[in-house]
Design an enzyme around this catalytic site. Structure first.
Site, PDB file in Angstrom:
ATOM      1  CE  LYS A  13      -1.919  -0.738   3.925  1.00  0.00           C
ATOM      2  NZ  LYS A  13      -1.453  -2.008   4.201  1.00  0.00           N
ATOM      3  NE  ARG A  88      -3.505  -1.511  10.449  1.00  0.00           N
ATOM      4  CZ  ARG A  88      -2.499  -0.767  10.296  1.00  0.00           C
ATOM      5  NH1 ARG A  88      -2.530   0.157   9.389  1.00  0.00           N
ATOM      6  NH2 ARG A  88      -1.293  -1.227  10.524  1.00  0.00           N
ATOM      7  NE  ARG A 127       7.733  -3.243   5.545  1.00  0.00           N
ATOM      8  CZ  ARG A 127       6.355  -3.006   5.669  1.00  0.00           C
ATOM      9  NH1 ARG A 127       5.558  -2.606   4.760  1.00  0.00           N
ATOM     10  NH2 ARG A 127       5.787  -2.889   6.895  1.00  0.00           N
ATOM     11  NE  ARG A 160       7.214  -0.875   9.747  1.00  0.00           N
ATOM     12  CZ  ARG A 160       5.877  -0.711   9.236  1.00  0.00           C
ATOM     13  NH1 ARG A 160       5.698  -0.310   8.325  1.00  0.00           N
ATOM     14  NH2 ARG A 160       4.950  -1.123  10.056  1.00  0.00           N
ATOM     15  NE  ARG A 171       2.841  -4.858  11.497  1.00  0.00           N
ATOM     16  CZ  ARG A 171       3.696  -4.687  10.569  1.00  0.00           C
ATOM     17  NH1 ARG A 171       4.873  -5.607  10.623  1.00  0.00           N
ATOM     18  NH2 ARG A 171       3.540  -3.818   9.556  1.00  0.00           N
TER      19      ARG A 171
HETATM   20  P1  AMP Z   1       1.535   0.148   9.641  1.00  0.00           P
HETATM   21  O1  AMP Z   1       2.908   0.986   9.156  1.00  0.00           O
HETATM   22  O2  AMP Z   1       0.261   0.767   8.821  1.00  0.00           O
HETATM   23  O3  AMP Z   1       1.891  -1.388   9.210  1.00  0.00           O
HETATM   24  O4  AMP Z   1       1.334   0.456  11.016  1.00  0.00           O
HETATM   25  C1  AMP Z   1       2.175   0.206  11.912  1.00  0.00           C
HETATM   26  C2  AMP Z   1       1.512   0.043  13.483  1.00  0.00           C
HETATM   27  O5  AMP Z   1       1.292   1.373  13.729  1.00  0.00           O
HETATM   28  C3  AMP Z   1       0.418  -1.076  13.539  1.00  0.00           C
HETATM   29  O6  AMP Z   1       0.875  -2.497  13.635  1.00  0.00           O
HETATM   30  C4  AMP Z   1      -0.304  -0.240  14.504  1.00  0.00           C
HETATM   31  O7  AMP Z   1       0.121  -0.915  16.007  1.00  0.00           O
HETATM   32  C5  AMP Z   1      -0.122   1.041  14.313  1.00  0.00           C
HETATM   33  N1  AMP Z   1      -1.180   1.612  13.518  1.00  0.00           N
HETATM   34  C6  AMP Z   1      -1.038   2.243  12.279  1.00  0.00           C
HETATM   35  N2  AMP Z   1      -2.156   2.468  12.058  1.00  0.00           N
HETATM   36  C7  AMP Z   1      -3.321   2.269  12.768  1.00  0.00           C
HETATM   37  C8  AMP Z   1      -4.558   2.446  12.925  1.00  0.00           C
HETATM   38  N3  AMP Z   1      -5.023   3.044  12.001  1.00  0.00           N
HETATM   39  N4  AMP Z   1      -5.245   2.185  14.073  1.00  0.00           N
HETATM   40  C9  AMP Z   1      -4.480   1.445  15.159  1.00  0.00           C
HETATM   41  N5  AMP Z   1      -3.115   1.143  15.186  1.00  0.00           N
HETATM   42  C10 AMP Z   1      -2.491   1.668  13.976  1.00  0.00           C
END
Ligand code: AMP
Length: 215
Positions: A13, A88, A127, A160, A171
């Site tokens: 994404k 989410r 990644r 990360r 996740r």
């Molecule tokens: P991402 O980079 O989008 O994979 O997000 C990394 C982490 O940030 C996720 O595993 C969640 O812990 C937190 N996170 C990101 N976006 C959200 C969201 N919309 N709601 C809740 N937690 C989020």
């Protein structure tokens, strides 16, 4: 264009959002990036968020919603935006609709980037991101020319914290149970389309643009 990008962690994404920004000049709002910036800055929001992120769990809705609302009010969002990693769960999707109803600017599309579950693990464990410019690599599929260094700016590449194997599993579980129901949510609203997220970045981008009716 006011777009929600849906897809599992590792579906690409963020990569597709960056290409849309380059081509159409609309901002990407990545809640993951905003949260990581808050963690790096050591704000109280960041400190609260970190414990959830490290476990691969969702950060509480109230934290994320406040952050998104602030961001959507900024001037650069007037011409549209791409939401990446938000919403989410159904509660966040409903809260977003409410926010946008008040502003009288509903979403125009939700697009899912579909990748078979088995491919996601390799994508996530491989990644790497550049500390300098944010360029993303994958040590299995799209390795940098020099180990650990960005091809574009020479910056240092990092993994990360939540791309470690044990957190990834959590996740993906959270995605299946909490985020996947959003497909139905946006299908019912009649704004959902999807693209196959396997293939080259440019092939997928072509499909993304076609699906969104962009030239
Ligand atoms: P991402 O980079 O989008 O994979 O997000 C990394 C982490 O940030 C996720 O595993 C969640 O812990 C937190 N996170 C990101 N976006 C959200 C969201 N919309 N709601 C809740 N937690 C989020």
């Amino acid at each position: 264009m006011r777009l929600v990008l849906l897809g599992a962690p590792g579906a690409g994404k963020g990569t597709q959002a960056k290409k849309l920004i380059e081509k159409y000049g609309i901002p990407q709002i990545s809640t993951g990036d905003l949260l990581r910036a808050a963690v790096a800055a050591g704000t109280s929001l960041g400190k609260e968020a970190k414990s959830f992120m490290d476990k691969g769990e969702l950060v509480p809705d109230r934290v994320v919603l406040g952050m998104v609302e602030e961001r959507l009010k900024q001037d650069d969002c007037k011409k549209g935006y791409i939401l990446d990693g938000f919403p989410r769960n159904t509660a966040q999707a409903e809260a977003l609709d409410k926010m946008l109803d008040t502003l009288k600017v509903p979403l125009t599309a939700a697009l899912s980037v579909d990748v078979p579950f088995d491919d996601l693990m390799k994508r996530l464990t491989g990644r790497r991101t550049c500390k300098g410019c944010g360029q993303m690599y994958n040590v299995f599929f799209n390795a940098p020319k020099k180990d650990g260094k960005c091809d574009k700016c020479g910056g240092e590449l990092f993994q990360r914290d939540d791309d470690k194997e044990e957190t990834i599993k959590k996740r993906l579980d959270v995605y299946s149970s909490q985020t996947a129901p959003l497909f139905d949510y946006y299908k019912k609203k009649g704004i959902l389309s999807s693209v196959n997220g396997t293939g080259s970045i440019d092939e997928i981008f072509k499909a993304v643009c076609n699906s969104l009716g962009l030239k």
